[in-house]
Every structure is written in structure tokens, then in C-alpha cells.
Motif scaffolding. Structure first.
Motif, mmCIF file in Angstrom:
data_model
loop_
_atom_site.group_PDB
_atom_site.id
_atom_site.type_symbol
_atom_site.label_atom_id
_atom_site.label_comp_id
_atom_site.label_asym_id
_atom_site.label_seq_id
_atom_site.Cartn_x
_atom_site.Cartn_y
_atom_site.Cartn_z
ATOM 1 N N GLY A 8 0.920 -3.578 13.476
ATOM 2 C CA GLY A 8 -0.097 -3.130 14.547
ATOM 3 C C GLY A 8 0.355 -2.105 15.348
ATOM 4 N N SER A 9 1.491 -1.642 15.073
ATOM 5 C CA SER A 9 2.149 -0.919 16.137
ATOM 6 C C SER A 9 1.922 0.768 15.498
ATOM 7 C CB SER A 9 3.651 -0.773 15.967
ATOM 8 O OG SER A 9 4.193 0.282 16.455
ATOM 9 N N PRO A 10 1.220 1.689 16.417
ATOM 10 C CA PRO A 10 0.764 2.748 15.964
ATOM 11 C C PRO A 10 2.003 3.734 15.612
ATOM 12 C CG PRO A 10 0.553 2.470 18.381
ATOM 13 C CD PRO A 10 0.641 1.154 17.766
ATOM 14 N N TYR A 11 3.089 3.547 16.441
ATOM 15 C CA TYR A 11 4.326 4.231 16.236
ATOM 16 C C TYR A 11 5.048 3.945 14.818
ATOM 17 C CZ TYR A 11 4.221 4.250 21.287
ATOM 18 O OH TYR A 11 3.880 4.347 22.358
ATOM 19 N N VAL A 12 5.046 2.642 14.526
ATOM 20 C CA VAL A 12 5.195 2.192 12.995
ATOM 21 C C VAL A 12 4.405 2.644 12.258
ATOM 22 C CG1 VAL A 12 5.665 0.056 11.517
ATOM 23 C CG2 VAL A 12 6.263 0.160 13.864
ATOM 24 N N ASN A 32 8.174 -9.549 14.851
ATOM 25 C CA ASN A 32 7.447 -9.600 16.158
ATOM 26 C C ASN A 32 8.343 -9.375 17.359
ATOM 27 O OD1 ASN A 32 5.935 -10.172 18.273
ATOM 28 N ND2 ASN A 32 5.450 -12.402 17.515
ATOM 29 N N VAL A 33 8.511 -8.199 18.063
ATOM 30 C CA VAL A 33 9.430 -7.941 19.035
ATOM 31 C C VAL A 33 9.058 -8.781 20.281
ATOM 32 C CG1 VAL A 33 10.202 -5.711 18.236
ATOM 33 C CG2 VAL A 33 7.992 -5.804 19.661
ATOM 34 N N TRP A 34 7.860 -9.323 20.411
ATOM 35 C CA TRP A 34 7.309 -10.053 21.504
ATOM 36 C C TRP A 34 7.849 -11.491 21.328
ATOM 37 C CZ3 TRP A 34 6.737 -6.753 25.130
ATOM 38 C CH2 TRP A 34 6.223 -5.582 24.762
ATOM 39 N N SER A 35 8.162 -11.996 20.152
ATOM 40 C CA SER A 35 8.802 -13.405 20.048
ATOM 41 C C SER A 35 10.036 -13.691 20.645
ATOM 42 C CB SER A 35 8.598 -13.529 18.488
ATOM 43 O OG SER A 35 9.645 -14.506 18.272
ATOM 44 N N LEU A 46 17.030 -1.224 22.363
ATOM 45 C CA LEU A 46 15.922 -0.939 23.301
ATOM 46 C C LEU A 46 14.912 -2.041 22.803
ATOM 47 C CD1 LEU A 46 15.731 2.959 22.848
ATOM 48 C CD2 LEU A 46 16.618 1.573 24.868
ATOM 49 N N GLY A 47 15.063 -2.823 21.852
ATOM 50 C CA GLY A 47 14.415 -3.823 21.353
ATOM 51 C C GLY A 47 12.994 -3.464 20.941
ATOM 52 N N LYS A 48 12.733 -2.246 20.189
ATOM 53 C CA LYS A 48 11.543 -1.684 19.959
ATOM 54 C C LYS A 48 11.446 -1.408 18.377
ATOM 55 C CE LYS A 48 10.636 0.530 24.425
ATOM 56 N NZ LYS A 48 9.848 1.471 25.028
ATOM 57 N N VAL A 49 10.148 -1.509 17.904
ATOM 58 C CA VAL A 49 9.877 -0.891 16.415
ATOM 59 C C VAL A 49 9.333 0.262 16.579
ATOM 60 C CG1 VAL A 49 10.278 -3.317 15.229
ATOM 61 C CG2 VAL A 49 7.931 -2.456 16.373
ATOM 62 N N PHE A 61 16.177 4.904 15.299
ATOM 63 C CA PHE A 61 15.109 4.476 16.037
ATOM 64 C C PHE A 61 14.716 5.440 16.962
ATOM 65 C CE2 PHE A 61 18.937 2.494 17.880
ATOM 66 C CZ PHE A 61 19.183 3.503 19.198
ATOM 67 N N ASP A 62 13.177 5.192 17.192
ATOM 68 C CA ASP A 62 12.564 6.066 17.960
ATOM 69 C C ASP A 62 11.497 6.736 16.507
ATOM 70 O OD1 ASP A 62 11.448 7.037 20.841
ATOM 71 O OD2 ASP A 62 10.819 8.283 19.195
ATOM 72 N N SER A 63 10.329 6.524 16.744
ATOM 73 C CA SER A 63 9.515 6.999 15.533
ATOM 74 C C SER A 63 9.779 8.530 15.395
ATOM 75 C CB SER A 63 7.937 6.581 15.756
ATOM 76 O OG SER A 63 7.591 7.380 16.850
ATOM 77 N N ARG A 64 9.931 9.185 16.575
ATOM 78 C CA ARG A 64 9.833 10.713 16.251
ATOM 79 C C ARG A 64 11.183 11.046 15.604
ATOM 80 N NH1 ARG A 64 8.081 13.176 22.129
ATOM 81 N NH2 ARG A 64 7.162 11.273 22.896
ATOM 82 N N VAL A 65 12.320 10.593 15.994
ATOM 83 C CA VAL A 65 13.798 10.725 15.173
ATOM 84 C C VAL A 65 13.495 10.072 13.798
ATOM 85 C CG1 VAL A 65 16.257 10.228 15.325
ATOM 86 C CG2 VAL A 65 15.132 9.936 17.504
ATOM 87 N N ALA A 97 0.364 13.047 21.249
ATOM 88 C CA ALA A 97 -0.601 11.799 20.694
ATOM 89 C C ALA A 97 0.361 10.666 21.006
ATOM 90 C CB ALA A 97 -0.157 12.139 19.013
ATOM 91 N N ASP A 98 1.776 10.703 20.717
ATOM 92 C CA ASP A 98 2.689 9.633 21.205
ATOM 93 C C ASP A 98 2.586 9.374 22.674
ATOM 94 O OD1 ASP A 98 3.528 9.910 18.735
ATOM 95 O OD2 ASP A 98 5.637 9.769 19.058
ATOM 96 N N GLY A 99 2.440 10.274 23.586
ATOM 97 C CA GLY A 99 2.116 10.191 25.091
ATOM 98 C C GLY A 99 0.868 9.381 25.261
HETATM 99 C C1 GSF Z 1 8.015 3.826 21.046
HETATM 100 C C2 GSF Z 1 8.025 2.412 20.458
HETATM 101 C C3 GSF Z 1 7.357 1.189 20.932
HETATM 102 O O1 GSF Z 1 6.930 1.124 22.147
HETATM 103 C C4 GSF Z 1 8.785 5.392 19.483
HETATM 104 O O2 GSF Z 1 9.431 4.517 18.555
HETATM 105 O O3 GSF Z 1 8.226 6.414 19.140
HETATM 106 N N1 GSF Z 1 9.149 5.855 21.757
HETATM 107 C C5 GSF Z 1 9.125 4.625 20.931
HETATM 108 N N2 GSF Z 1 7.304 0.127 20.304
HETATM 109 C C6 GSF Z 1 6.447 -1.010 20.818
HETATM 110 C C7 GSF Z 1 5.822 -1.558 19.698
HETATM 111 S S1 GSF Z 1 4.125 -1.106 19.901
HETATM 112 O O4 GSF Z 1 3.605 -1.235 21.181
HETATM 113 O O5 GSF Z 1 3.607 -0.148 18.917
HETATM 114 C C8 GSF Z 1 7.742 -2.174 20.913
HETATM 115 O O6 GSF Z 1 8.530 -2.149 20.171
HETATM 116 N N3 GSF Z 1 7.569 -2.548 22.116
HETATM 117 C C9 GSF Z 1 8.701 -3.513 22.365
HETATM 118 C C10 GSF Z 1 9.186 -3.509 23.997
HETATM 119 O O7 GSF Z 1 9.748 -4.406 24.451
HETATM 120 O O8 GSF Z 1 8.681 -2.784 24.716
#
Ligand code: GSF
Length: 204
Positions: A8-12, A32-35, A46-49, A61-65, A97-99
Motif C-alpha cells: 500500500g505504500s506509494p514510496y515502496v 507493517n510498520v504500524w504494528s 527512522l522506522g519507515k519503508v 533507506f529513503d526511496s529516493r536514495v 511527486a514525493d512531496g
Molecule cells: C518516506 C517513506 C515513508 O514515509 C521515502 O522512502 O521516500 N521519504 C521516505 N513511508 C511510510 C509508509 S507509507 O505511508 O508509504 C512509513 O513507513 N511510515 C511509518 C512512520 O512511522 O512514519
């Protein structure tokens, strides 16, 4: 390589589309980063995907990188020009687009995140973020001009980033009728939507 992410993540999705377009092999690891039991912090503080794990175990990490790295791995379908104005143009489209996504996700979290009570939710904040979505869509429509692709004469990362953003609006913000006032974006979306990389990464 392993890609930790969520469908469901658009960055993924952007990263998965790039992997598909570049014909690179990888293993998808759903997370599932929200679990409460998420293990994402072990790879990304940063706890993100998305988070890409390289063969040696290093986390990127970070989709742009990630997409910038992936584009260097194979000469197949170069997505980011290597230098100059062309390069910065593609990176600016991606930032736009990411913004748009950053703003829409902030608005969605403000409205729905379970850690916030109804009294804590701010409609002014949501409006502020959705204003950025509107402005970004207008800028993209203008930026398209009469071109077949966002930048240059071939598909690039710009187009992938833009359709991931539009696809996310369709998925999470069906009430935002972006098609109404943005015929050039509709044309780009409909053309990109025929690509296998787009079809195979649909969030729904
Ligand atoms: C943003 C990743 C992001 O916010 C990138 O990779 O481009 N700038 C980063 N990922 C969200 C998932 S989603 O909403 O696509 C995420 O992992 N959020 C968890 C949180 O704790 O913010």
C-alpha cells in the motif's frame, strides 16, 4: 537484495516499479510498520519503508536514495540522467511527486491515526496539507505541457514517481477527482498504467 515494504505504500511502489523496469531480481519482505511488533527499526532507525537490504546486509533507506542506487546497477532502461540539467529536472519531478505524497499522507494520518484523539485532530492542518496536493497537481499539469513524458523524450523516474503519486490518490483519496482538471496527467497516467511494472504493483 531484499526490499522491506508494504504494497500500500506509494514510496515502496516507486521502488518496485524501478526494480521491474530495470529487470532486477529481489525478494519482497512485507512489513507493517504500524504494528506494535514491527521489526523495521532493526534495519531503518527512522522506522519507515521502503528499506533495501543489500547482499552484504547493509540497509539503504529513503526511496529516493534506493532508486538512485538501483539505476546504477544495470544499464537497462536508464531512468535518471547522469549529469546536468536533465538530471536535476528528473530529480525535481521526483521531489514534487514525493512531496505530494508526503502532504497527502500527513493529511491522512491527521485524520485517521489511532494514536490521536478526535479532539487532537486539526482540520486546518488537513486543509494545509491538501492545499499542497492541489498545488502539486497543478504544477505537474503545467509541467507536462504537450510532452509525451514529464522530462525528456523517454520514460524516466519522473513518470514513475508521478504515476505512483496519482495511483496513491486513487487508492486512498478517491474523493480527490484529479482527473477532472488535469487532462495531461490523465494521458500520462493511462499510458503508464499499461506497463507491467504498474499493473504488478497495484496497491489494491
Ligand atoms: C518516506 C517513506 C515513508 O514515509 C521515502 O522512502 O521516500 N521519504 C521516505 N513511508 C511510510 C509508509 S507509507 O505511508 O508509504 C512509513 O513507513 N511510515 C511509518 C512512520 O512511522 O512514519
Amino acid at each position: 537484495m531484499k526490499l522491506i515494504g508494504a504494497v500500500g505504500s506509494p514510496y515502496v511502489r516507486k521502488v518496485r516499479m524501478v526494480l521491474a523496469e530495470k529487470k532486477l531480481d529481489y525478494q519482497f519482505v512485507p512489513e507493517n510498520v504500524w504494528s506494535e511488533t514491527t521489526q523495521i527499526g532493526a534495519s531503518n532507525p527512522l522506522g519507515k519503508v521502503p528499506c533495501l537490504i543489500l547482499e552484504g546486509g547493509e540497509a539503504v533507506f529513503d526511496s529516493r536514495v534506493i532508486v538512485e542506487y538501483l539505476d546504477t546497477l544495470s544499464p537497462v532502461g536508464k531512468l535518471i540522467p547522469s549529469t546536468g540539467r536533465e538530471r536535476v529536472e528528473v530529480k525535481t519531478w521526483e521531489a514534487l511527486a514525493d512531496g505530494l505524497l508526503d502532504a497527502s499522507i500527513l493529511a491522512r494520518l491527521e485524520a485517521t491515526w489511532a494514536g490521536r484523539s478526535d479532539a487532537q485532530r486539526s482540520s486546518a492542518w488537513i486543509d494545509r496539507q491538501m492545499g499542497k496536493v492541489t498545488q502539486s497537481l497543478q504544477a505537474m499539469e503545467m509541467g507536462m505541457g504537450e510532452k509525451a513524458y514529464c522530462s525528456g523524450i523517454h520514460m524516466s523516474l519522473s513518470d514513475i514517481a508521478v504515476v505512483c503519486a496519482l495511483g496513491y490518490l486513487d487508492f486512498r483519496f478517491p474523493q480527490v477527482d484529479w482527473r477532472e482538471d488535469h487532462p495531461r496527467l490523465v494521458k500520462l497516467h493511462d499510458k503508464m498504467a499499461q506497463r507491467q511494472s504498474f499493473i504488478d504493483t497495484r496497491p489494491d
